[in-house]
Motif scaffolding. Structure first.
Motif, PDB file in Angstrom:
ATOM      1  N   GLY A 131       0.290   4.984   1.077  1.00 48.66           N
ATOM      2  CA  GLY A 131      -0.769   5.640   1.843  1.00 48.66           C
ATOM      3  C   GLY A 131      -1.777   4.568   2.200  1.00 48.66           C
ATOM      4  N   ASP A 132      -3.030   4.806   1.899  1.00 52.33           N
ATOM      5  CA  ASP A 132      -4.084   3.818   2.171  1.00 52.33           C
ATOM      6  C   ASP A 132      -4.537   3.069   0.924  1.00 52.33           C
ATOM      7  N   LEU A 133      -3.789   3.246  -0.188  1.00 52.04           N
ATOM      8  CA  LEU A 133      -4.215   2.678  -1.467  1.00 52.04           C
ATOM      9  C   LEU A 133      -3.351   1.502  -1.883  1.00 52.04           C
ATOM     10  N   LYS A 151       0.851  -1.189   0.000  1.00 55.65           N
ATOM     11  CA  LYS A 151       0.000   0.000   0.000  1.00 55.65           C
ATOM     12  C   LYS A 151       0.884   1.235   0.000  1.00 55.65           C
ATOM     13  N   THR A 174       2.581  -6.676   9.199  1.00 51.72           N
ATOM     14  CA  THR A 174       2.719  -5.486   8.359  1.00 51.72           C
ATOM     15  C   THR A 174       3.919  -4.660   8.806  1.00 51.72           C
ATOM     16  N   THR A 217       5.718  -0.861   7.971  1.00 51.36           N
ATOM     17  CA  THR A 217       5.413   0.437   7.372  1.00 51.36           C
ATOM     18  C   THR A 217       6.643   1.327   7.435  1.00 51.36           C
ATOM     19  N   SER A 220       3.596   0.559   2.947  1.00 50.94           N
ATOM     20  CA  SER A 220       3.517  -0.605   3.821  1.00 50.94           C
ATOM     21  C   SER A 220       3.465  -1.883   3.010  1.00 50.94           C
ATOM     22  N   LYS A 278       3.545  10.200   1.602  1.00 52.34           N
ATOM     23  CA  LYS A 278       2.763   9.017   1.997  1.00 52.34           C
ATOM     24  C   LYS A 278       3.675   7.953   2.612  1.00 52.34           C
ATOM     25  N   SER A 279       3.104   7.132   3.453  1.00 51.13           N
ATOM     26  CA  SER A 279       3.813   5.972   3.971  1.00 51.13           C
ATOM     27  C   SER A 279       3.690   4.842   2.952  1.00 51.13           C
TER      28      SER A 279
END
Length: 171
Positions: free
Chosen positions: A63-65, A61, A101, A103, A94, A91-92
């Protein structure tokens, strides 16, 4: 909790113990050492390389995508993935495996598409050397071409809203 690797599973009742050899695998937590490149367009499609450990079977991922086209090397120490379309900013990144997980914060920056509002002056001599001022948005890190020729001495303001460049010699 256990150590990484293949383990047997046993069940014990009043009737005795049953064991199934090699029935469960503890998977180590993934790690992320690096993400490269560190930036790409908001439209997505940048192929990023993630180096780390225990990456086999990873989902990625930004960010969250969810990233696309994730390919992990045979040793699980690196992978490539294509960034999804996102919004401008830091963005992070992960990775998630059966082991958990990992990150890496602030690992990838989505860069917005530059825009040009105005160019002044609109003309100059074929010998080049004219200082051109370009007003627009998202100009940080910009290079400039006049026609197919690279401009010289590009200087962008801190806000990324204007720049100056010297026009090259042209036809």
């Amino acid at each position: 909790a256990g150590t990484a690797g293949l383990k047997s599973v046993s069940v014990t009742t009043a009737g005795g113990t049953a064991t199934k050899a090699s029935a469960f695998t503890y998977v180590a937590l993934p790690t992320i050492t690096s993400v490269a490149p560190a930036s790409g367009p908001v439209a997505g499609g940048t192929t990023i390389t993630i180096v780390g450990t225990n990456l086999l079977g990873a989902a990625v991922k930004v960010g969250d995508l969810a990233a696309n086209t994730v390919v992990v090397n045979a040793t699980g120490t690196s992978l490539t993935a294509k960034t999804p379309a996102g919004t401008a900013g830091l963005k992070s990144v992960s990775v998630t495996t059966a082991g958990g997980t990992a990150t890496k914060a602030s690992a990838f920056t989505y860069v917005a598409l530059p825009t040009i509002t105005s160019v002044a002056p609109a003309s100059g001599p074929v010998a080049g050397g004219t200082t051109i001022t370009i007003i627009g948005t998202n100009l940080l890190g910009a290079t400039v071409k006049v026609g197919d020729l690279a401009a010289n001495t590009v200087v962008v303001n801190a806000a990324g809203t204007s720049l100056t460049a010297k026009a090259p010699a042209g036809t």
